[in-house]
Design a protein around this motif. Sequence first.
Motif, mmCIF file in Angstrom:
data_model
loop_
_atom_site.group_PDB
_atom_site.id
_atom_site.type_symbol
_atom_site.label_atom_id
_atom_site.label_comp_id
_atom_site.label_asym_id
_atom_site.label_seq_id
_atom_site.Cartn_x
_atom_site.Cartn_y
_atom_site.Cartn_z
ATOM 1 N N THR A 3 0.801 5.293 0.532
ATOM 2 C CA THR A 3 0.001 6.435 0.963
ATOM 3 C C THR A 3 0.515 7.688 0.259
ATOM 4 O O THR A 3 1.719 7.902 0.161
ATOM 5 C CB THR A 3 0.060 6.609 2.483
ATOM 6 N N ILE A 5 -8.159 0.394 5.111
ATOM 7 C CA ILE A 5 -7.548 1.603 4.550
ATOM 8 C C ILE A 5 -8.453 2.807 4.784
ATOM 9 O O ILE A 5 -7.982 3.913 5.102
ATOM 10 C CB ILE A 5 -7.245 1.406 3.048
ATOM 11 N N PHE A 24 -4.194 1.178 10.978
ATOM 12 C CA PHE A 24 -4.190 0.027 10.060
ATOM 13 C C PHE A 24 -4.025 -1.273 10.836
ATOM 14 O O PHE A 24 -4.709 -2.269 10.576
ATOM 15 C CB PHE A 24 -3.071 0.187 9.036
ATOM 16 N N ILE A 35 0.863 -1.180 0.000
ATOM 17 C CA ILE A 35 0.000 0.000 0.000
ATOM 18 C C ILE A 35 0.898 1.229 0.000
ATOM 19 O O ILE A 35 1.851 1.306 0.775
ATOM 20 C CB ILE A 35 -0.914 0.021 1.241
#
Length: 298
Positions: free
Chosen positions: A213, A265, A251, A211
């Motif tokens: 960000t 998320i 998370f 992931i």
Amino acid sequence: MKKILCVGHSAYDITYLLPDFPIENRKYRAQDRIMVSGGPAGNASYLLGKYGEQVSYITTLGNDVYGREILNDLNEVGVDTKNIVIKDEIVTPCSIIIANGSTGSRTIINYREEKKVEGVEFKYETSPEIILFDGHELDLALRAIEKFPNAVKVLDAGTYKEGTRVLGTMVDYLVCSEDFARDYCGMEKIEEKDFEYVLEKLRELNKNTIIVTLGERGSIMKKDGKLQKFKAFKTKAVDTTGAGDIFHGAFVYGLSNNFSIEKNIEFASACASLSVEKLGGRNSIPEIKEVFERIERG
């Protein structure tokens, strides 16, 4: 709810709010000041304790005023601190943070001494089921991986450095910042047209869930080979200090409570969006009911 271990960096943060970023060789009067414990894994463990999780924390602290303040903060929210290493010869890290009131951005100046700590024995009645690393305290992190090989492992990869590079190959969830992704991929900036390339390039480092960000642009990941984009919650940033730490702590909360990856998320993004609306890092962690209320409002 699962047993959680956080391993990484703690510091004592002193934040000054200025109307604009300072110019060299001038004097300024701050509009506000916040003094509070901080650090990526430290903030995450505090959030998890505040939200009622069974969380332990491993870091190194000096036997000094900042170290004792950090320890007291963690104990107040029920974080298990018995494995924290406290030594007279260690200087507890301290950060000076300049918050730019015109943009909400922050500049962090940190001092810490890198010292290898020998002879640490982890004391646990039951093994943690989830471990969060922040790339600091690499020796302690590697020992935790060796001792608890079956735990689900998460990396807060805020910057590209030795610790995040090494641990990035060993975790189940590589949750990295835009800065980390940009430096790893050798790019000056990441535009939307680059999203597919960035996620594929990062797979050279980690084959599991990745992931990235992207601040106010949200976050991206791939699931079943398809790019997924997640919008950021609309917010007016006062100070972004600790927002990434808070995202990662939230998370892990989602993992502990069996959220789907999409819901996780969303939850972490909402939590981080609330945090930037206040000056300071750890003190800006919202109440959990505020997070669910923001999600409901959309």
